[in-house]
Every structure is written in C-alpha cells, then in structure tokens.
Design an enzyme around this catalytic site. Structure first.
Site, PDB file in Angstrom:
ATOM      1  N   LYS A   1       0.856  -1.184   0.000  1.00 54.48           N
ATOM      2  CA  LYS A   1       0.000   0.000   0.000  1.00 54.48           C
ATOM      3  C   LYS A   1       0.889   1.230   0.000  1.00 54.48           C
ATOM      4  O   LYS A   1       1.779   1.363   0.829  1.00 54.48           O
ATOM      5  CB  LYS A   1      -0.928   0.040   1.213  1.00 54.48           C
ATOM      6  CG  LYS A   1      -1.836   1.286   1.186  1.00 54.48           C
ATOM      7  CD  LYS A   1      -2.850   1.299   2.315  1.00 54.48           C
ATOM      8  CE  LYS A   1      -2.338   2.030   3.522  1.00 54.48           C
ATOM      9  NZ  LYS A   1      -3.422   2.362   4.474  1.00 54.48           N
TER      10      LYS A   1
ATOM     11  N   ARG B   1     -10.916  -1.051   7.044  1.00 56.89           N
ATOM     12  CA  ARG B   1     -10.053  -2.041   7.689  1.00 56.89           C
ATOM     13  C   ARG B   1      -9.607  -1.558   9.061  1.00 56.89           C
ATOM     14  O   ARG B   1      -9.413  -2.354   9.978  1.00 56.89           O
ATOM     15  CB  ARG B   1      -8.867  -2.426   6.813  1.00 56.89           C
ATOM     16  CG  ARG B   1      -7.791  -1.370   6.553  1.00 56.89           C
ATOM     17  CD  ARG B   1      -6.758  -1.274   7.668  1.00 56.89           C
ATOM     18  NE  ARG B   1      -5.502  -0.730   7.212  1.00 56.89           N
ATOM     19  CZ  ARG B   1      -4.679  -0.009   7.962  1.00 56.89           C
ATOM     20  NH1 ARG B   1      -5.005   0.330   9.210  1.00 56.89           N
ATOM     21  NH2 ARG B   1      -3.529   0.392   7.467  1.00 56.89           N
TER      22      ARG B   1
ATOM     23  N   HIS C   1     -12.794  11.840   9.750  1.00 60.66           N
ATOM     24  CA  HIS C   1     -13.371  11.012   8.683  1.00 60.66           C
ATOM     25  C   HIS C   1     -13.557   9.562   9.108  1.00 60.66           C
ATOM     26  O   HIS C   1     -14.593   8.943   8.811  1.00 60.66           O
ATOM     27  CB  HIS C   1     -12.453  11.084   7.450  1.00 60.66           C
ATOM     28  CG  HIS C   1     -12.821  10.127   6.364  1.00 60.66           C
ATOM     29  ND1 HIS C   1     -13.954  10.288   5.582  1.00 60.66           N
ATOM     30  CD2 HIS C   1     -12.215   8.983   5.931  1.00 60.66           C
ATOM     31  CE1 HIS C   1     -14.026   9.282   4.719  1.00 60.66           C
ATOM     32  NE2 HIS C   1     -12.994   8.484   4.901  1.00 60.66           N
ATOM     33  N   GLN C   2     -12.585   8.990   9.819  1.00 60.84           N
ATOM     34  CA  GLN C   2     -12.654   7.566  10.150  1.00 60.84           C
ATOM     35  C   GLN C   2     -13.588   7.265  11.326  1.00 60.84           C
ATOM     36  O   GLN C   2     -13.948   6.111  11.558  1.00 60.84           O
ATOM     37  CB  GLN C   2     -11.255   7.036  10.454  1.00 60.84           C
ATOM     38  CG  GLN C   2     -10.354   6.958   9.239  1.00 60.84           C
ATOM     39  CD  GLN C   2      -9.153   6.059   9.470  1.00 60.84           C
ATOM     40  OE1 GLN C   2      -9.158   5.198  10.339  1.00 60.84           O
ATOM     41  NE2 GLN C   2      -8.118   6.256   8.673  1.00 60.84           N
TER      42      GLN C   2
ATOM     43  N   ASN D   1     -14.268  15.532  21.181  1.00 63.04           N
ATOM     44  CA  ASN D   1     -13.332  15.840  20.105  1.00 63.04           C
ATOM     45  C   ASN D   1     -12.703  17.200  20.396  1.00 63.04           C
ATOM     46  O   ASN D   1     -13.385  18.104  20.900  1.00 63.04           O
ATOM     47  CB  ASN D   1     -14.064  15.880  18.756  1.00 63.04           C
ATOM     48  CG  ASN D   1     -13.101  15.970  17.585  1.00 63.04           C
ATOM     49  OD1 ASN D   1     -12.254  15.108  17.407  1.00 63.04           O
ATOM     50  ND2 ASN D   1     -13.227  17.024  16.799  1.00 63.04           N
TER      51      ASN D   1
ATOM     52  N   MET E   1      -6.468   3.800  18.099  1.00 60.39           N
ATOM     53  CA  MET E   1      -6.325   3.551  16.671  1.00 60.39           C
ATOM     54  C   MET E   1      -5.605   4.653  15.900  1.00 60.39           C
ATOM     55  O   MET E   1      -5.385   4.520  14.701  1.00 60.39           O
ATOM     56  CB  MET E   1      -7.721   3.344  16.052  1.00 60.39           C
ATOM     57  CG  MET E   1      -8.567   2.282  16.746  1.00 60.39           C
ATOM     58  SD  MET E   1      -7.760   0.663  16.852  1.00 60.39           S
ATOM     59  CE  MET E   1      -7.569   0.283  15.124  1.00 60.39           C
ATOM     60  N   GLY E   2      -5.242   5.732  16.568  1.00 65.28           N
ATOM     61  CA  GLY E   2      -4.702   6.869  15.841  1.00 65.28           C
ATOM     62  C   GLY E   2      -3.196   6.943  15.732  1.00 65.28           C
ATOM     63  O   GLY E   2      -2.664   7.619  14.849  1.00 65.28           O
TER      64      GLY E   2
ATOM     65  N   ASP F   1       0.256   5.960  14.690  1.00 62.79           N
ATOM     66  CA  ASP F   1       0.916   5.107  13.703  1.00 62.79           C
ATOM     67  C   ASP F   1       2.215   5.713  13.207  1.00 62.79           C
ATOM     68  O   ASP F   1       2.735   5.332  12.166  1.00 62.79           O
ATOM     69  CB  ASP F   1      -0.021   4.852  12.516  1.00 62.79           C
ATOM     70  CG  ASP F   1      -0.470   6.155  11.847  1.00 62.79           C
ATOM     71  OD1 ASP F   1      -0.049   7.247  12.293  1.00 62.79           O
ATOM     72  OD2 ASP F   1      -1.237   6.084  10.879  1.00 62.79           O
TER      73      ASP F   1
ATOM     74  N   GLY G   1      -3.770  -0.307  17.992  1.00 59.43           N
ATOM     75  CA  GLY G   1      -3.957  -0.573  16.568  1.00 59.43           C
ATOM     76  C   GLY G   1      -3.055   0.310  15.727  1.00 59.43           C
ATOM     77  O   GLY G   1      -3.391   1.450  15.416  1.00 59.43           O
TER      78      GLY G   1
END
Length: 324
Positions: A70, A113, A140-141, A162, A222-223, A225, A295
C-alpha cells in the site's frame, strides 16, 4: 504482457462491507500469529511539502496467498479541497510470478479495515455487558469506527469528545441512525461513563489520562501510527493488559512507544491480538481488567481487504482491465 485489474473507490465501497472487512482482518491477524503472514519494514516519511506524511506498507500472507504494497499517506490540507486527508492505493502481485495483478483504491478500504481492526479487538476483549461506547475523535474515520463497534456489543449509548467540538454532530447523526443515545461530554466524563473507548485522532499528546479510566474498560487506540504520536497517558498502558496488531510496530510507532521508552512496559508485556483469536492467550483475565488494543495499522490488513475487493470484483464482473 500481463493484465491488471483496476478496482476503483466506488466499486470498493459497493462490494466490501463491514462483515467482509472484519473477516479479512481477523483472519490475517490469526495468520500473523501462526507465522503464516508477515509484514515488511514500513517506510514513512515527512515530505516537507503540504505538511504531508507519505510511505509504504507491504507484506506477504502465505495462508491467504496475498502479496502486495500500500502506497500513500496523510495530507492534512485535503479536507479544505473536498478530499479525504488519507490517500492511498494498494498494489497486489501474483505471489507465484511477481507480476502486478491488481490496482485497488485504498482510501475507503483504509477506513473500513481500521474500523474492522478495532471491532476485532472489541469482539475478543471487551466485557460482554458493555453498554456505553466512548468515542475520542470525530474525523473522517470516526463514523466507520462507530458503525463497526456498534455491531460487537449491545451498546445503548455513545459518549463522545473531540478537540474540535463542531465536528461531533457527524457522530450524533450516526448514533441516531443506529438507535443509540448520544451525549457530547468532557474527556473525564467520557472515561467515567464508557465501557469501551475508541480513540481515532492524530494527536501528539495524551487526550485520556490513566486516572479517568475505570476498571473493566476496553480501549482501542487507533490513531497512533507514527513516531511521536500519542493519544493516551503512558501510565494507562502500565495499568492495562496490552494487545496489538504487531508488537514491532507497537513499540516503535504505535501507542506503546512512549510507555516502552519510559520503561513502564516492555515488548514482552504486549500480546498480538492474533494469539487471542487463535486461543493461545485468554484475552481479558477478569471483569475488572483494563484491556488496551494498540492498533498501529499493519500492511497485511490493507492487503487482506484489497484482495477481497479484487476477488469480489472478478466474481461480479466489475472493475476495468489494462495490459502492461
């Protein structure tokens, strides 16, 4: 000359739903734990242009017979242009010959995903009686995350916070569609109410502190990375039983990077979620345990859902073909 299948964004949205994404991600996590799939080193760089981050994630899933990469990243100014901040494309190759077999749009698949990954963690780690879902982040996610999470437990209410509160109505609309009560709250109140918490931001400082989180909570972070990113207090990882998609990424670019660098936990304290899926680890030890899923987003997730998109496109006669 080889023929390449091209599966665009609209087709991906048409044929890959939450169920397909969940199954693909769960299967590839299990394959990773069995040693049948591996991610290759991630390349991720700041371009020095448009404040963008750009990189490559790749790997080989021998169990699923999927090889690919990717390519893409994060352009924070895209929203002002009417585009998604995350932009990516998946290249799939024939593992037997190395020939390019498919080009698959990666924007929608990245969101679905990522949501599937947190949903897998909720399915395997959250308390069965979880009723309040906490959402940190409203980008967005976030709506993908909310919809996927809502299918894993009998939630009755969503509490959300937020940094930019004007974005929260998008979550309120989805909660209403799902028949869930919605409340905008402070981060402290979110921790006090939520049984499951999903954080999906691009923060570089803790948004949730350890003292705000109740025993028995499951968190899906999840954020984070990229080196330097951070969503939760490092002390929280020391309190929690920590799981991840891949330990190597967790300790280097994931949420655990800070707790590890501070000596609060080590790599040996982090368990791949695949071990829980395969039954090698019990997961939640008690109703009072805090469980945390880091994640980080591995390339094999992207390849798994892109492979599903390519297969379904062929079955349904969708997509375009080009010769190289």
């Amino acid at each position: 000359m080889s023929e390449v299948l091209i599966v665009g964004e609209e087709i991906c949205q048409q044929i890959v739903g939450r169920a397909e994404a969940f199954a693909a991600v769960e299967a590839v996590f299990a394959a990773m734990d069995r040693g049948e799939a591996r991610n290759f080193p991630v390349v991720r760089e700041a371009l020095g242009h448009a404040r963008a981050l750009y990189g490559f994630k790749s790997g080989f899933d021998q169990a699923g017979h999927v090889l690919g990469v990717k390519s893409g990243g994060y352009w924070p100014g895209n929203m002002d242009r009417g585009l998604t901040n995350h932009q990516s494309t998946v290249f799939l190759f024939d593992p037997d010959t190395g020939q390019l077999s498919a080009l698959v749009g990666g924007n929608y698949l990245t969101a679905v995903r990522t949501a599937a990954s947190s949903a897998v963690s909720i399915a395997h780690l959250a308390r069965r009686d979880a009723r309040v879902l906490g959402m940190v982040g409203a980008g967005h996610q976030s709506t993908f995350q909310l919809r996927a999470a809502a299918e894993q437990r009998a939630f009755e209410k969503v509490v959300a916070w937020n940094p930019h509160p004007e974005m929260l109505p998008r979550l309120a609309v989805v909660a209403e569609e799902l028949g869930l009560e919605f409340e905008a709250v402070s981060p402290q109140e979110l921790g006090a109410q939520a049984d499951v918490i999903i954080s999906i931001t691009s923060a570089f400082e803790p948004l949730l502190m350890s003292g705000w989180i109740r025993p028995g909570t499951h968190l899906a972070c999840m954020g984070t990375d990229t080196r330097g990113k951070m969503e939760v207090d490092s002390a929280l990882l020391a309190r929690a039983t920590v799981f991840t998609d891949e330990v190597a990424q967790s300790v280097s670019i994931g949420e655990a990077q800070h707790a590890v660098s501070q000596g609060l936990i080590g790599a040996e304290d982090i368990t791949p979620i695949g071990a829980v899926i395969n039954g090698g680890h019990p997961g939640r030890g008690s109703e009072a345990d805090i469980t945390l899923f880091d994640g980080t987003g591995v390339g094999l997730q992207d390849l798994a859902v892109a492979s599903v998109a390519a297969k379904l496109a062929v079955e349904r006669g969708l997509g375009a073909r080009a010769s190289l």
